[in-house]
Design an enzyme around this catalytic site. Structure first.
Site, PDB file in Angstrom:
ATOM      1  N   ASP A 127      -0.997  -1.937  -7.435  1.00  0.00           N
ATOM      2  CA  ASP A 127      -1.646  -2.936  -6.573  1.00  0.00           C
ATOM      3  C   ASP A 127      -2.484  -3.957  -7.327  1.00  0.00           C
ATOM      4  O   ASP A 127      -3.652  -4.186  -6.995  1.00  0.00           O
ATOM      5  CB  ASP A 127      -2.532  -2.233  -5.521  1.00  0.00           C
ATOM      6  CG  ASP A 127      -1.721  -1.556  -4.436  1.00  0.00           C
ATOM      7  OD1 ASP A 127      -0.607  -2.025  -4.131  1.00  0.00           O
ATOM      8  OD2 ASP A 127      -2.205  -0.548  -3.876  1.00  0.00           O
ATOM      9  N   ASP A 155       3.167  -8.220   1.621  1.00  0.00           N
ATOM     10  CA  ASP A 155       1.986  -7.755   0.900  1.00  0.00           C
ATOM     11  C   ASP A 155       2.202  -8.175  -0.535  1.00  0.00           C
ATOM     12  O   ASP A 155       3.145  -7.748  -1.200  1.00  0.00           O
ATOM     13  CB  ASP A 155       1.841  -6.228   0.998  1.00  0.00           C
ATOM     14  CG  ASP A 155       1.045  -5.807   2.228  1.00  0.00           C
ATOM     15  OD1 ASP A 155       0.749  -6.687   3.059  1.00  0.00           O
ATOM     16  OD2 ASP A 155       0.734  -4.610   2.351  1.00  0.00           O
ATOM     17  N   HIS A 168      -7.465  -1.512   8.264  1.00  0.00           N
ATOM     18  CA  HIS A 168      -7.170  -0.232   8.921  1.00  0.00           C
ATOM     19  C   HIS A 168      -8.424   0.146   9.716  1.00  0.00           C
ATOM     20  O   HIS A 168      -9.551  -0.127   9.267  1.00  0.00           O
ATOM     21  CB  HIS A 168      -6.974   0.914   7.934  1.00  0.00           C
ATOM     22  CG  HIS A 168      -5.868   0.770   6.937  1.00  0.00           C
ATOM     23  ND1 HIS A 168      -5.998   0.093   5.765  1.00  0.00           N
ATOM     24  CD2 HIS A 168      -4.605   1.290   6.931  1.00  0.00           C
ATOM     25  CE1 HIS A 168      -4.863   0.187   5.065  1.00  0.00           C
ATOM     26  NE2 HIS A 168      -4.002   0.897   5.743  1.00  0.00           N
ATOM     27  N   ASP A 181      -2.528  -7.269  -0.795  1.00  0.00           N
ATOM     28  CA  ASP A 181      -2.786  -5.826  -0.780  1.00  0.00           C
ATOM     29  C   ASP A 181      -2.994  -5.422  -2.246  1.00  0.00           C
ATOM     30  O   ASP A 181      -2.220  -4.673  -2.826  1.00  0.00           O
ATOM     31  CB  ASP A 181      -1.594  -5.089  -0.157  1.00  0.00           C
ATOM     32  CG  ASP A 181      -1.915  -3.629   0.137  1.00  0.00           C
ATOM     33  OD1 ASP A 181      -3.000  -3.171  -0.275  1.00  0.00           O
ATOM     34  OD2 ASP A 181      -1.083  -2.945   0.758  1.00  0.00           O
ATOM     35  N   GLU A 198       6.254  -5.236   0.646  1.00  0.00           N
ATOM     36  CA  GLU A 198       5.239  -5.275  -0.417  1.00  0.00           C
ATOM     37  C   GLU A 198       5.911  -5.298  -1.785  1.00  0.00           C
ATOM     38  O   GLU A 198       6.818  -4.506  -2.074  1.00  0.00           O
ATOM     39  CB  GLU A 198       4.317  -4.054  -0.296  1.00  0.00           C
ATOM     40  CG  GLU A 198       3.310  -3.995  -1.442  1.00  0.00           C
ATOM     41  CD  GLU A 198       2.160  -3.036  -1.200  1.00  0.00           C
ATOM     42  OE1 GLU A 198       1.661  -2.985  -0.053  1.00  0.00           O
ATOM     43  OE2 GLU A 198       1.754  -2.357  -2.150  1.00  0.00           O
ATOM     44  N   ASP A 224     -11.034   1.623   7.582  1.00  0.00           N
ATOM     45  CA  ASP A 224     -11.752   0.774   6.621  1.00  0.00           C
ATOM     46  C   ASP A 224     -13.053   0.261   7.188  1.00  0.00           C
ATOM     47  O   ASP A 224     -13.969  -0.058   6.432  1.00  0.00           O
ATOM     48  CB  ASP A 224     -10.937  -0.500   6.285  1.00  0.00           C
ATOM     49  CG  ASP A 224      -9.558  -0.220   5.748  1.00  0.00           C
ATOM     50  OD1 ASP A 224      -9.360   0.850   5.167  1.00  0.00           O
ATOM     51  OD2 ASP A 224      -8.682  -1.099   5.915  1.00  0.00           O
ATOM     52  N   GLU A 281       6.166  -1.143   7.090  1.00  0.00           N
ATOM     53  CA  GLU A 281       6.041  -1.467   5.663  1.00  0.00           C
ATOM     54  C   GLU A 281       6.761  -0.403   4.845  1.00  0.00           C
ATOM     55  O   GLU A 281       6.296   0.725   4.714  1.00  0.00           O
ATOM     56  CB  GLU A 281       4.550  -1.523   5.295  1.00  0.00           C
ATOM     57  CG  GLU A 281       4.324  -1.991   3.876  1.00  0.00           C
ATOM     58  CD  GLU A 281       2.852  -2.173   3.546  1.00  0.00           C
ATOM     59  OE1 GLU A 281       2.088  -2.653   4.415  1.00  0.00           O
ATOM     60  OE2 GLU A 281       2.466  -1.827   2.421  1.00  0.00           O
ATOM     61  N   HIS A 289       5.925  -1.979  -3.716  1.00  0.00           N
ATOM     62  CA  HIS A 289       6.794  -0.963  -3.114  1.00  0.00           C
ATOM     63  C   HIS A 289       8.250  -1.241  -3.467  1.00  0.00           C
ATOM     64  O   HIS A 289       9.045  -0.321  -3.665  1.00  0.00           O
ATOM     65  CB  HIS A 289       6.626  -0.938  -1.600  1.00  0.00           C
ATOM     66  CG  HIS A 289       5.241  -0.603  -1.152  1.00  0.00           C
ATOM     67  ND1 HIS A 289       4.881  -0.538   0.166  1.00  0.00           N
ATOM     68  CD2 HIS A 289       4.107  -0.312  -1.846  1.00  0.00           C
ATOM     69  CE1 HIS A 289       3.600  -0.228   0.271  1.00  0.00           C
ATOM     70  NE2 HIS A 289       3.113  -0.094  -0.945  1.00  0.00           N
ATOM     71  N   ASP A 308       1.982   2.757  -7.814  1.00  0.00           N
ATOM     72  CA  ASP A 308       1.654   1.575  -7.011  1.00  0.00           C
ATOM     73  C   ASP A 308       0.288   1.048  -7.466  1.00  0.00           C
ATOM     74  O   ASP A 308      -0.735   1.405  -6.898  1.00  0.00           O
ATOM     75  CB  ASP A 308       1.625   2.001  -5.532  1.00  0.00           C
ATOM     76  CG  ASP A 308       1.545   0.834  -4.578  1.00  0.00           C
ATOM     77  OD1 ASP A 308       1.684  -0.319  -5.011  1.00  0.00           O
ATOM     78  OD2 ASP A 308       1.352   1.085  -3.378  1.00  0.00           O
TER      79      ASP A 308
END
Ligand code: XLS
Ligand code: NI
Ligand code: NI
Length: 436
Positions: A308, A295, A100, A338, A267, A103, A231, A270, A306
């Site tokens: 991750d 992802d 991003h 991700d 993802e 980031d 996404e 998700h 989430d």
């Protein structure tokens, strides 16, 4: 050059019997699986945000990680962070990364300064990406962290936020294009609502549709050949997110005539949040013709959040890559981790080990899925299950001109009495188990 990873050697493939925690046991980039190498199939990407930006905080506690580039609020620290990131990409031998805007550079005091800083970081990346360095799988704009986006990005009640977002996305697409990014992602973490009591749904959906249409137009104007990817996610941070799941996104794309222009980045976590399995979402994307990229992470099945985490289930990975292969494999897409460490995993080496394990799980999944396809292990029984539909009479019922009353008359004339047939789920599950 950064030495954050203190001379960790590039990770090598040592085979399933290796005891070395920092070696690949299954991911052998040059090994052929069908007509392509594993590297070409999997197209691994490391994400910038979870690895180099997240400080280890959770809702009850703050920073646990100490990285030399934190808090990365100057361009100097942003460059130190980039050095460490590219050092890790090199150690892992991943072909791609994702980021991003937020980031990679500290936000400026003005919109113009933020753009200038992103452009400066892109110059910095360009040098590191030259001569066989990692490539950009996708770029994206963070339009969810800053408080200006708290009521939405393109769906904001304030038109100035919509305009601000146009500038942010334009700049981020320009940078993605300049770095030869292969996709551009839009994840709408704040595109949704907290309460209907203050929300004009009709307007918000219209705004989002117009915004996406303009993104697609801009892509063509600048000659960006990559894919635009949405996404899906049902909630978190927003209570109700508009891009709920793949099917919802498809309906939205249809409404705005964008179904041939936009694909999905699916993802795993998700999918779970939406009450689906990952393979369901992938199969849906493939069937609807909008499969783009993945992802790859996993969710804690108890937490409803989430989380991750890095993937660690070969059986889940097998079913996921089965769908990827059924979709014809990736074209512009790839496997982006991700995923983030647990907040007690403090060491630089933990970052490496997490990816090594994740890459190995994906490699196992890919190989099993490929073998299953080669053996016709699932497709054979599936074809047999639907074989009745191959007859002319059956196809005739689906043809244009067939009518409900016509079919009804035939059924009645034949005095049909269909007999149920076993779905044989357990047998099929056993077959999958044999390949993992
Ligand atoms: C958050 C999303 C996000 C996107 C990119 O849940 O997964 O990280 O992948 O904005
Ligand atoms: Ni996510
Ligand atoms: Ni994601």
């Amino acid at each position: 050059m950064s030495d954050y990873f203190q001379g960790v050697d590039p990770i090598a493939f040592e085979g399933p019997d290796s005891q070395n925690p920092l070696a690949f046991r299954y991911y052998n980039p040059s090994e052929m699986v069908g007509g392509k190498t594993m590297a070409e199939h999997l197209r691994f990407a490391v994400c910038y945000w979870h690895n180099f930006v997240w400080e280890g905080n959770d809702p009850f506690g703050g920073q646990t990680f100490e990285r030399p580039w934190f808090p990365a609020d100057t361009m100097e620290l942003a460059k130190l962070k980039a050095d460490a990131a590219f050092e890790m990409f090199r150690i892992l031998g991943v072909p791609y990364f994702c980021f991003h805007d937020h980031d990679v550079r500290p936000e400026g005091a003005t919109l113009a300064e933020s753009h200038a800083r992103l452009n400066e970081m892109a110059d910095y990346f360009e040098k590191k990406m030259a001569n066989g360095g990692p490539k950009l799988l996708w770029g994206t704009a963070n339009m969810f962290s800053n408080r200006r986006y708290m009521s939405g990005a393109s769906t904001n009640p304030d038109p100035d936020v919509f305009a601000y977002c146009a500038s942010v996305v334009k700049n981020c697409m320009d940078v993605t294009h300049r770095l030869n990014g292969e996709n551009y992602v839009l994840w709408g973490g704040r595109e949704g609502y907290e309460t209907l009591l203050n929300t004009d749904l009709d307007r918000e959906l219209e705004q989002m549709g117009r915004f996406l249409s303009m993104v697609v137009e801009y892509k063509h104007k600048i000659g960006f050949k990559g894919a635009i990817l949405i996404e899906p996610k049902p909630q978190e941070p927003t209570k109700h997110q508009y891009d709920y799941d793949v099917a919802t996104v498809y309906g939205f794309l249809k409404r705005f005539g964008l179904e041939d222009e936009v694909q999905v980045n699916v993802e795993q976590g998700h999918a779970i949040l939406a009450g689906h399995s990952f393979e369901h979402e992938l199969a849906m994307a493939r069937t609807l013709g909008i499969f783009g990229s993945i992802d790859m992470n996993r969710n804690d099945y108890q937490s409803g959040w989430d989380t991750d985490q890095f993937p660690n289930s070969p059986s889940e990975a097998t079913l996921a890559y089965y769908e990827v292969l059924m979709a014809g494999g990736f074209t512009t897409g790839g496997t982006n981790f991700d995923a983030k460490l647990r907040r007690q995993s403090l060491d630089a080496e933990d970052l490496i080990a997490a990816h090594v394990g994740g890459m190995d799980v994906c490699a196992r999944g890919l190989k099993a899925a490929h073998a299953m396809l080669e053996a016709d292990a699932l497709e054979g029984p599936r074809r047999a299950r639907y074989a009745g539909w191959e007859s002319d009479a059956a196809q005739g019922m689906l043809a244009k001109g067939a009518t409900l009353e016509g079919i009804a008359a035939t059924a009645e004339a034949k005095d049909l009495d269909p007999q149920p047939v076993s779905g044989a789920q357990e047998k099929l599950e056993n077959i999958v188990g044999r390949f993992i």
